[in-house]
Design a protein around this motif. Structure first.
Motif, PDB file in Angstrom:
ATOM      1  N   LEU A 156      17.167  42.059  36.550  1.00  0.00           N
ATOM      2  CA  LEU A 156      17.562  42.724  36.213  1.00  0.00           C
ATOM      3  C   LEU A 156      18.091  42.878  34.852  1.00  0.00           C
ATOM      4  O   LEU A 156      17.537  43.677  34.041  1.00  0.00           O
ATOM      5  N   ILE A 157      18.997  41.898  34.033  1.00  0.00           N
ATOM      6  CA  ILE A 157      19.402  41.970  32.887  1.00  0.00           C
ATOM      7  C   ILE A 157      18.436  41.256  32.259  1.00  0.00           C
ATOM      8  O   ILE A 157      17.769  42.085  30.720  1.00  0.00           O
ATOM      9  N   ASP A 158      17.148  40.543  32.575  1.00  0.00           N
ATOM     10  CA  ASP A 158      15.783  40.395  32.116  1.00  0.00           C
ATOM     11  C   ASP A 158      15.172  42.004  31.838  1.00  0.00           C
ATOM     12  O   ASP A 158      13.945  41.659  30.315  1.00  0.00           O
ATOM     13  N   ALA A 159      14.841  42.769  32.966  1.00  0.00           N
ATOM     14  CA  ALA A 159      14.237  44.044  32.319  1.00  0.00           C
ATOM     15  C   ALA A 159      14.870  45.051  31.859  1.00  0.00           C
ATOM     16  O   ALA A 159      14.129  46.082  31.871  1.00  0.00           O
ATOM     17  N   GLY A 160      16.091  44.269  31.162  1.00  0.00           N
ATOM     18  CA  GLY A 160      16.948  45.327  30.123  1.00  0.00           C
ATOM     19  C   GLY A 160      17.819  46.134  31.077  1.00  0.00           C
ATOM     20  O   GLY A 160      18.072  46.759  29.921  1.00  0.00           O
ATOM     21  N   ALA A 161      18.920  45.560  31.994  1.00  0.00           N
ATOM     22  CA  ALA A 161      19.736  46.176  32.366  1.00  0.00           C
ATOM     23  C   ALA A 161      21.094  46.296  32.140  1.00  0.00           C
ATOM     24  O   ALA A 161      20.778  44.716  31.387  1.00  0.00           O
ATOM     25  N   GLN A 162      21.805  46.996  31.457  1.00  0.00           N
ATOM     26  CA  GLN A 162      22.772  47.015  30.024  1.00  0.00           C
ATOM     27  C   GLN A 162      23.925  46.749  30.667  1.00  0.00           C
ATOM     28  O   GLN A 162      24.985  45.709  30.282  1.00  0.00           O
ATOM     29  N   GLU A 163      24.844  46.712  31.674  1.00  0.00           N
ATOM     30  CA  GLU A 163      25.700  46.427  32.752  1.00  0.00           C
ATOM     31  C   GLU A 163      25.601  46.039  33.687  1.00  0.00           C
ATOM     32  O   GLU A 163      24.779  47.725  34.110  1.00  0.00           O
ATOM     33  N   ILE A 164      26.505  45.823  35.012  1.00  0.00           N
ATOM     34  CA  ILE A 164      25.633  45.884  36.591  1.00  0.00           C
ATOM     35  C   ILE A 164      27.170  45.884  36.692  1.00  0.00           C
ATOM     36  O   ILE A 164      27.997  44.886  36.862  1.00  0.00           O
ATOM     37  N   GLU A 165      27.400  46.612  37.777  1.00  0.00           N
ATOM     38  CA  GLU A 165      29.258  46.654  38.016  1.00  0.00           C
ATOM     39  C   GLU A 165      29.213  47.083  39.856  1.00  0.00           C
ATOM     40  O   GLU A 165      28.098  47.591  40.119  1.00  0.00           O
ATOM     41  N   GLY A 181      12.794  53.168  32.606  1.00  0.00           N
ATOM     42  CA  GLY A 181      11.351  52.927  33.103  1.00  0.00           C
ATOM     43  C   GLY A 181      11.459  51.114  33.882  1.00  0.00           C
ATOM     44  O   GLY A 181      10.873  51.163  34.864  1.00  0.00           O
ATOM     45  N   ALA A 182      11.491  50.582  33.155  1.00  0.00           N
ATOM     46  CA  ALA A 182      11.418  49.060  33.187  1.00  0.00           C
ATOM     47  C   ALA A 182      12.641  48.376  34.704  1.00  0.00           C
ATOM     48  O   ALA A 182      11.652  48.033  35.072  1.00  0.00           O
ATOM     49  N   VAL A 183      13.433  48.680  34.499  1.00  0.00           N
ATOM     50  CA  VAL A 183      14.116  48.806  35.598  1.00  0.00           C
ATOM     51  C   VAL A 183      14.195  49.033  36.520  1.00  0.00           C
ATOM     52  O   VAL A 183      14.492  48.554  37.337  1.00  0.00           O
ATOM     53  N   GLN A 184      13.507  50.427  36.400  1.00  0.00           N
ATOM     54  CA  GLN A 184      13.634  50.887  37.591  1.00  0.00           C
ATOM     55  C   GLN A 184      12.013  50.219  38.297  1.00  0.00           C
ATOM     56  O   GLN A 184      11.900  50.156  39.832  1.00  0.00           O
ATOM     57  N   LYS A 185      11.486  49.836  37.541  1.00  0.00           N
ATOM     58  CA  LYS A 185      10.042  48.710  38.123  1.00  0.00           C
ATOM     59  C   LYS A 185      10.701  47.767  39.381  1.00  0.00           C
ATOM     60  O   LYS A 185       9.882  47.410  39.476  1.00  0.00           O
ATOM     61  N   LYS A 186      11.486  47.306  37.839  1.00  0.00           N
ATOM     62  CA  LYS A 186      11.538  46.050  38.540  1.00  0.00           C
ATOM     63  C   LYS A 186      12.536  45.929  40.141  1.00  0.00           C
ATOM     64  O   LYS A 186      12.558  45.021  41.294  1.00  0.00           O
ATOM     65  N   LEU A 187      12.960  47.118  39.864  1.00  0.00           N
ATOM     66  CA  LEU A 187      13.945  47.527  41.099  1.00  0.00           C
ATOM     67  C   LEU A 187      13.044  47.754  42.743  1.00  0.00           C
ATOM     68  O   LEU A 187      13.142  46.955  43.482  1.00  0.00           O
ATOM     69  N   ASP A 188      12.113  48.452  41.778  1.00  0.00           N
ATOM     70  CA  ASP A 188      10.909  48.225  42.726  1.00  0.00           C
ATOM     71  C   ASP A 188       9.847  46.868  43.381  1.00  0.00           C
ATOM     72  O   ASP A 188       9.556  47.044  44.486  1.00  0.00           O
ATOM     73  N   GLU A 189       9.560  46.173  42.541  1.00  0.00           N
ATOM     74  CA  GLU A 189       8.797  44.903  42.253  1.00  0.00           C
ATOM     75  C   GLU A 189       9.873  43.974  43.583  1.00  0.00           C
ATOM     76  O   GLU A 189       9.390  43.014  44.041  1.00  0.00           O
ATOM     77  N   LEU A 190      10.860  44.382  43.079  1.00  0.00           N
ATOM     78  CA  LEU A 190      12.148  42.978  43.775  1.00  0.00           C
ATOM     79  C   LEU A 190      12.420  44.056  45.402  1.00  0.00           C
ATOM     80  O   LEU A 190      13.089  43.027  46.171  1.00  0.00           O
ATOM     81  N   GLY A 191      11.699  45.572  46.302  1.00  0.00           N
ATOM     82  CA  GLY A 191      11.992  45.970  47.264  1.00  0.00           C
ATOM     83  C   GLY A 191      13.682  46.232  47.602  1.00  0.00           C
ATOM     84  O   GLY A 191      13.870  46.293  48.341  1.00  0.00           O
ATOM     85  N   VAL A 192      13.943  46.728  46.291  1.00  0.00           N
ATOM     86  CA  VAL A 192      15.752  46.768  46.237  1.00  0.00           C
ATOM     87  C   VAL A 192      15.682  48.257  47.063  1.00  0.00           C
ATOM     88  O   VAL A 192      14.883  49.071  45.845  1.00  0.00           O
ATOM     89  N   GLU A 193      16.020  48.533  47.305  1.00  0.00           N
ATOM     90  CA  GLU A 193      16.860  50.430  48.069  1.00  0.00           C
ATOM     91  C   GLU A 193      17.348  50.829  47.086  1.00  0.00           C
ATOM     92  O   GLU A 193      18.526  50.454  46.698  1.00  0.00           O
ATOM     93  N   VAL A 194      16.993  51.924  46.527  1.00  0.00           N
ATOM     94  CA  VAL A 194      18.053  52.832  45.131  1.00  0.00           C
ATOM     95  C   VAL A 194      18.249  53.933  45.928  1.00  0.00           C
ATOM     96  O   VAL A 194      17.273  54.889  46.295  1.00  0.00           O
ATOM     97  N   GLU A 195      19.992  53.866  46.161  1.00  0.00           N
ATOM     98  CA  GLU A 195      20.154  55.529  47.082  1.00  0.00           C
ATOM     99  C   GLU A 195      19.918  56.451  45.907  1.00  0.00           C
ATOM    100  O   GLU A 195      19.649  57.761  46.440  1.00  0.00           O
ATOM    101  N   ASN A 196      20.181  56.190  44.548  1.00  0.00           N
ATOM    102  CA  ASN A 196      19.719  57.485  43.569  1.00  0.00           C
ATOM    103  C   ASN A 196      20.415  56.579  42.065  1.00  0.00           C
ATOM    104  O   ASN A 196      20.583  55.793  41.300  1.00  0.00           O
ATOM    105  N   ALA A 197      18.825  57.090  41.370  1.00  0.00           N
ATOM    106  CA  ALA A 197      18.853  56.706  39.631  1.00  0.00           C
ATOM    107  C   ALA A 197      18.662  57.809  39.058  1.00  0.00           C
ATOM    108  O   ALA A 197      18.086  59.533  39.853  1.00  0.00           O
ATOM    109  N   SER A 198      19.094  58.341  37.918  1.00  0.00           N
ATOM    110  CA  SER A 198      19.141  59.519  36.730  1.00  0.00           C
ATOM    111  C   SER A 198      19.068  59.309  36.144  1.00  0.00           C
ATOM    112  O   SER A 198      19.640  57.678  35.476  1.00  0.00           O
TER     113      SER A 198
END
Length: 250
Positions: A156-165, A181-198
């Protein structure tokens, strides 16, 4: 970002306990409809609609409801929603930023002003508080036992995540608006289930209040969140350990 993941965690649990599903569905339906008006009815070519549909699925909104909202917004002469924002101060001088969607501007202005006045706050002029909030992308991911958290963090850091808590239940990923958009795409590629994105307005400074004033302030916030014209409520109240414990015990 002090207190950000605590707020996310408490709201996550509170939402599950309260199950304000109907209200949640109403807000997501509005977001779907305005996204369709803005960019068309195809989620593949409309990023805002794709995000709204994803969030609808994450709260188990029935597929029929989603399709109905898209179809309704696609009709000629369908209800026209308008996006409006409000800025003001609550008890103790805490900043409040509201994002609304409405088909009746006068009704919404009257309701928002009434809540501010009744709860000891004051409605300000648009733009007066925007400097206190930064537009950020925020993803809430529910922790799973089989996750390689270290590898996920690096990806996620590689994709552009600024902070992860992280805490016991949630992973909250924050990005600059342009990296959303880049982080959203990376989460999709990794198959990570996102509960909410905004895209959210994150305070760049926080204000601490005594427990009683903080509770009074949060009663005002609850009233805003109960109003069907209000989509999102942002504020810069500091989430102290004392306040977190008081809220969790309620």
């Amino acid at each position: 970002m002090s207190g950000h993941s605590k707020w996310a965690n408490i709201k996550h649990r509170k939402g599950a306990q309260d199950a304000k599903r109907a209200k949640m569905f109403t807000r997501i339906t509005k977001e779907i409809q305005i996204a369709v008006k803005e960019g068309g009815p195809d989620p593949e070519t409309n990023p805002r609609l794709r995000l709204a549909v994803q969030n609808a699925r994450s709260v188990n909104m029935p597929k029929d409801n989603i399709n109905r909202a898209i179809a309704k917004a696609s009709e000629v002469g369908s209800e026209s929603l308008q996006e409006i924002t409000f800025e003001g101060y609550g008890p103790g001088g805490v900043a409040v930023f509201l994002e609304c969607m409405t088909d009746n501007n006068n009704r919404t202005v009257g309701a928002v002003r009434s809540i501010f006045n009744k709860r000891g706050g004051s409605l300000g002029t648009n733009g007066s508080l925007s400097f206190l909030f930064d537009r950020k992308g925020v993803f809430q991911v529910v922790k799973k036992d089989d996750m390689d958290l270290e590898e996920l963090e690096l990806e996620l850091i590689d994709a552009g995540a600024q902070e992860i808590e992280m805490d016991e239940e949630l992973i909250v990923v924050t990005t600059e608006m342009e990296d959303f958009g880049a982080v959203q795409k990376k989460l999709d590629e990794l198959g990570v289930e996102v509960e909410n994105a905004s895209l959210q307005r994150i305070p760049n400074s926080y204000k601490e209040l005594d427990l009683e004033t903080a509770k009074k302030f949060l009663r005002m916030i609850d009233e805003f969140e109960d109003n069907e014209d209000v989509q999102n409520v942002y504020h810069n109240l500091e989430m102290t350990d004392e306040l977190a414990k008081a809220l969790e015990s309620e």
